[in-house]
Design a protein around this motif. Structure first.
Motif, PDB file in Angstrom:
ATOM      1  N   SER A  20     -61.396  42.974 -89.246  1.00 36.89           N
ATOM      2  CA  SER A  20     -61.217  41.549 -88.975  1.00 36.89           C
ATOM      3  C   SER A  20     -62.070  41.139 -87.777  1.00 36.89           C
ATOM      4  N   ARG A  21     -62.769  40.024 -87.912  1.00 37.19           N
ATOM      5  CA  ARG A  21     -63.630  39.442 -86.873  1.00 37.19           C
ATOM      6  C   ARG A  21     -64.888  40.279 -86.629  1.00 37.19           C
TER       7      ARG A  21
ATOM      8  N   TRP B  39     -48.840  40.238 -89.275  1.00 39.02           N
ATOM      9  CA  TRP B  39     -49.529  40.367 -87.987  1.00 39.02           C
ATOM     10  C   TRP B  39     -48.902  39.506 -86.897  1.00 39.02           C
TER      11      TRP B  39
ATOM     12  N   ASN C  90     -48.241  44.397 -86.401  1.00 34.32           N
ATOM     13  CA  ASN C  90     -48.791  44.252 -85.056  1.00 34.32           C
ATOM     14  C   ASN C  90     -47.956  45.057 -84.061  1.00 34.32           C
TER      15      ASN C  90
ATOM     16  N   ASN D  32     -51.972  47.002 -86.275  1.00 36.94           N
ATOM     17  CA  ASN D  32     -53.140  46.188 -85.957  1.00 36.94           C
ATOM     18  C   ASN D  32     -53.048  45.629 -84.539  1.00 36.94           C
ATOM     19  N   VAL D  33     -54.115  45.002 -84.101  1.00 41.43           N
ATOM     20  CA  VAL D  33     -54.302  44.428 -82.760  1.00 41.43           C
ATOM     21  C   VAL D  33     -53.708  45.294 -81.643  1.00 41.43           C
TER      22      VAL D  33
ATOM     23  N   GLY E 215     -54.193  43.772 -78.365  1.00 37.44           N
ATOM     24  CA  GLY E 215     -53.680  42.418 -78.192  1.00 37.44           C
ATOM     25  C   GLY E 215     -54.763  41.355 -78.225  1.00 37.44           C
ATOM     26  N   ARG E 216     -55.768  41.544 -79.117  1.00 35.72           N
ATOM     27  CA  ARG E 216     -56.897  40.608 -79.184  1.00 35.72           C
ATOM     28  C   ARG E 216     -57.508  40.414 -77.799  1.00 35.72           C
ATOM     29  N   ASP E 217     -57.738  41.526 -77.098  1.00 34.30           N
ATOM     30  CA  ASP E 217     -58.347  41.572 -75.759  1.00 34.30           C
ATOM     31  C   ASP E 217     -57.401  41.143 -74.637  1.00 34.30           C
ATOM     32  N   ARG E 218     -56.172  40.818 -74.982  1.00 30.65           N
ATOM     33  CA  ARG E 218     -55.184  40.428 -73.978  1.00 30.65           C
ATOM     34  C   ARG E 218     -54.969  41.549 -72.950  1.00 30.65           C
TER      35      ARG E 218
ATOM     36  N   PRO F  99     -57.976  49.677 -84.540  1.00 31.47           N
ATOM     37  CA  PRO F  99     -58.714  48.759 -83.671  1.00 31.47           C
ATOM     38  C   PRO F  99     -60.047  48.369 -84.287  1.00 31.47           C
TER      39      PRO F  99
END
Length: 301
Positions: A48-49, A169, A192, A218-219, A222-225, A266
């Motif tokens: 994803s992305r 997610w 998630n 997934n994540v 944390g989406r770069d968190r 990841p």
């Protein structure tokens, strides 16, 4: 301004090259798929992305290098979906490399309604990725989950796919996921889960262990968190005790420290990130006390 993984890795000062080569020689931790006992390397690639690029040789080249490095170092699981933009097309270009498809555990999803539409979506995924079968297909975000699971089981019976599952997610999907898990026979769930997002570990992941279901997560960053939370911070003593050379390894070792987790996925768009992330699937994993210490550290930053 967004915090890049590159900045966090640089700040944490990765181990010297000689040390990395020694680590890379160690075998990857492997976890079983409970429904069959098949063993999977404990870290995969999520597309994803990161893999939603123009499907041209130049744009795909660094991603192909990442996947080839991943497989060369012992990885196999790659997860994608029709809804991930061009990711399936990009994987089609990558997996055309001779001998590569046979070394990959390839997972995708269905996310439409109606038998004809779902079957058409499945066939389109095969066409986009230039493959004849898939190792895993999951019902994405529980969309029309009962009917779609029945379709996937038929495909499994016909040897078009090997495993079936469901994905979510967001935390607000966990109650619905739990209900599905109690009433359906599944090979996999995808959920998630990260060191600062532990809701799935309260009921869903333990339920998966009880029911013999493999768990992809997934994540995990944390989406770069998480990278933002630790920017500029040195690795703590507990990280070095676990053999971590970077913050990404800390975050992934935490997830893998839960024995019910089969494989976090990841996003890995560069060979250097592959090398770093796979380091988390080697050597020691945190025990319950160390995982609590890790949680307390992250909760306090």
């Amino acid at each position: 301004m967004p915090v890049s993984r590159r900045a966090v890795i640089a700040a944490a000062a990765l181990a010297p090259l000689a040390g990395r080569l020694v680590t890379a020689a160690e075998p990857l931790i492997r976890r079983p798929i409970p429904s069959t006992g098949e063993m999977l390397p404990a870290i995969g690639i999520g597309t994803s992305r990161r893999y939603e690029v123009e499907p041209t040789p130049d744009a795909v080249a660094p991603l192909k290098e990442a996947v080839k490095t991943f497989v060369a170092l012992g990885g196999s699981v790659i997860d994608t979906a029709p809804s991930y933009g061009t990711a399936e097309d990009v994987l089609g270009l990558i997996l055309a490399e001779p001998g590569l498809r046979q070394k990959v555990f390839l997972a995708s999803k269905v996310d439409t309604t109606g038998r004809d539409a779902t079957l058409a979506e499945f066939e389109q995924s095969l066409k986009r990725m230039k493959v004849d079968t898939l190792d895993l297909v999951a019902v994405h975000n529980l969309i029309d989950v009962t009917k779609n699971l029945a379709i996937l089981r038929d495909l499994k019976d016909r040897k078009r796919i090997r495993y079936v599952g469901v994905t979510v997610w967001r935390d607000n999907q966990l109650d619905a996921l739990e209900a599905v898990m109690k009433h359906e026979t599944l090979d996999f769930i995808q959920v998630n889960y990260a060191i600062d997002n532990r809701a799935a570990a309260e009921r869903v992941i333990p339920l998966a262990a009880d029911r013999g279901v493999a768990v992809m997560t997934n994540v995990p960053f944390g989406r770069d968190r998480l990278f933002k939370a630790v920017q500029g911070k040195e690795l703590p003593a507990f990280a070095r005790d676990l053999g971590c050379a970077s913050w990404p390894q800390v975050f992934l070792k935490y997830v893998l420290g839960n024995p019910a987790v089969t494989c976090p996925i990841p996003g890995m768009a560069k060979a250097a990130y592959v090398e770093d992330n796979l380091g988390a699937a080697r050597g020691k994993l945190p025990d319950a006390a160390q995982r609590k210490q890790m949680e307390m550290f992250i909760d306090a930053v």
